[in-house]
Design an enzyme around this catalytic site. Structure first.
Site: not given
Length: 420
Positions: A154, A360
């Site tokens: 993080h 994609d």
């Protein structure tokens, strides 16, 4: 479901990081990030391309992408910087027995976390110099489906930055000549690093507490969200709430009811919302920038008023807390060093509109996502695949979750698998 690891390796950037970029400076927002990995899992329908070809393409494009996101291939140097030494990121591949459709439908957080390359919860407050900041696991299901999971430390990325990395990796997989925008932006002038040695986040995640928490997916489809927006907006505090505000108001109201009944004398008197600052600053920070460029907004109210707050009044308070997060407020806030106080609260993090569904890799867009993260009284929001609804992944104690599911508003507007 059984997960069998078939390969583990460390992949380095395809090109060496220039010497003048060997250190990535952390801002105070990076320093304040919780000590954990942010996970995401993207599920893909079966595709005809064979395993070996897929594997080679993903590895090659992963290395190419790391060249642009070079801090992700580095190691934590100290509390103020990342050593961009090109030591690399973890790349794991696994075979998974069972049907992916069942794993998606059951939405079992424990099963989903088996698909991750590492546990999201660090056992220490910061990474050591030999631990990776980025790890990936590509899971090949026997049915032909595939789940790509990513964990990022993080301190170097928020949810938006993680989504940018995933989208960029997918773009380079489809076309190795794809040109990426610059993603490195120095935020230390806006948010200078601080000596936070006295500010501890060691107890942000306690493993003994995690065992008592239940995380469930609540699906609010587009039609239910539209109806909820009308219902929540029926009042003087806020006329037309966003999808996020409408669903958050319902969930917050249910959490408050559960807390009042299960924890005698306790009241939730605040809610925190993670707000992306990239577009709110002047001049705006590039949307694709990595790092933590978010601020926690706090909506609060006197405990004595809690019983009188309805959906509309809660929506007004949440909306007000977000709206005040403009450039002037943000700069004054940090000039005064006024971070935040851990009071009795519920927390909301919206990953809606982050471009995860645009990832994609050449075999279609993901059909489902999972945040695979479990933090008490935290709700993480994701878009549904059609962009109209919201999936809320909510973590509560076991006792609270049973009552939460029975709240009339939740029962009316959300689809979920009831606790047994």
């Amino acid at each position: 479901m059984e997960v069998q690891i078939i390969s583990k390796e460390i992949l380095k950037p395809s090109s060496s990081t220039p010497q003048h970029r060997s250190t990535y400076k952390l801002s105070v927002l990076d320093q304040l990030a919780p000590p954990l990995y942010i996970p995401i899992i993207l599920f893909y329908s079966p595709h005809c391309e064979n395993f070996c070809k897929k594997s080679d393409r993903l590895k090659e494009s992963f290395s190419r992408t790391l060249t642009h996101f070079y801090p992700f291939a580095g190691r934590v140097k100290d509390d103020f910087s990342i050593d961009c030494n090109d030591d690399g990121a973890a790349f794991i591949e696994a075979r998974v027995s069972g049907y992916m459709s069942m794993v998606i439908e059951q939405a079992d957080i424990n099963e989903h976390q088996q698909l991750l390359p590492c546990s999201p919860y660090a056992k220490i407050s910061k990474l050591s110099t030999d631990q990776v900041t980025l790890a990936v696991q590509v899971n090949y299901f026997n049915c032909g489906g595939m789940a790509i999971s990513i964990c990022i430390w993080h301190a170097v990325a928020d949810g938006s930055a993680l989504a940018t990395f995933v989208k960029s990796w997918a773009a380079i997989t489809r076309d190795p000549n794809n040109v990426l925008d610059e993603v490195i932006y120095d935020c230390t002038t806006l948010f200078p690093p601080q000596d936070l040695s006295s500010f501890s986040l060691h107890n942000f995640v306690k493993e003994e507490v995690l065992s008592e928490i239940v995380t469930k997916r609540f699906l609010f489809d587009g039609s239910k969200v539209a109806a909820l927006r009308d219902e929540v907006g029926n009042g003087p505090s806020l006329v037309r709430p966003t999808r996020f505000i409408a669903v958050s108001s319902l969930i917050l109201s249910a959490m408050m009811t559960v807390t009042r009944e299960n924890e005698a004398g306790q009241q939730i008197s605040a809610a925190t919302i993670a707000v992306d600052l990239r577009r709110r600053l002047k001049p705006p920070v590039p949307e694709q920038s990595i790092g933590n460029i978010f601020q926690v907004a706090i909506a609060n109210w006197p405990e004595s008023e809690s019983n009188a707050l309805n959906y509309n009044s809660l929506a007004g308070k949440l909306d007000e807390s977000i709206r005040k997060m403009n450039d002037e407020y943000i700069r004054k806030f940090h000039a005064g060093g006024g971070y935040f106080n851990f009071i009795k609260r519920a927390s909301f993090s919206s990953w809606c509109k982050f471009p995860f569904y645009e990832a994609d890799f050449g075999w279609g867009k993901p059909i489902r996502l999972s945040p695979a993260l479990q933090l008490n009284r935290v709700a993480i929001f994701l878009d549904t695949a059609d962009g109209e609804g919201i999936e809320a992944w909510i973590s509560l104690s076991k006792e609270d979750m049973v009552m939460f599911e029975q709240h009339p508003g939740i029962f009316t507007h959300a689809s979920f698998s009831p606790s047994i």
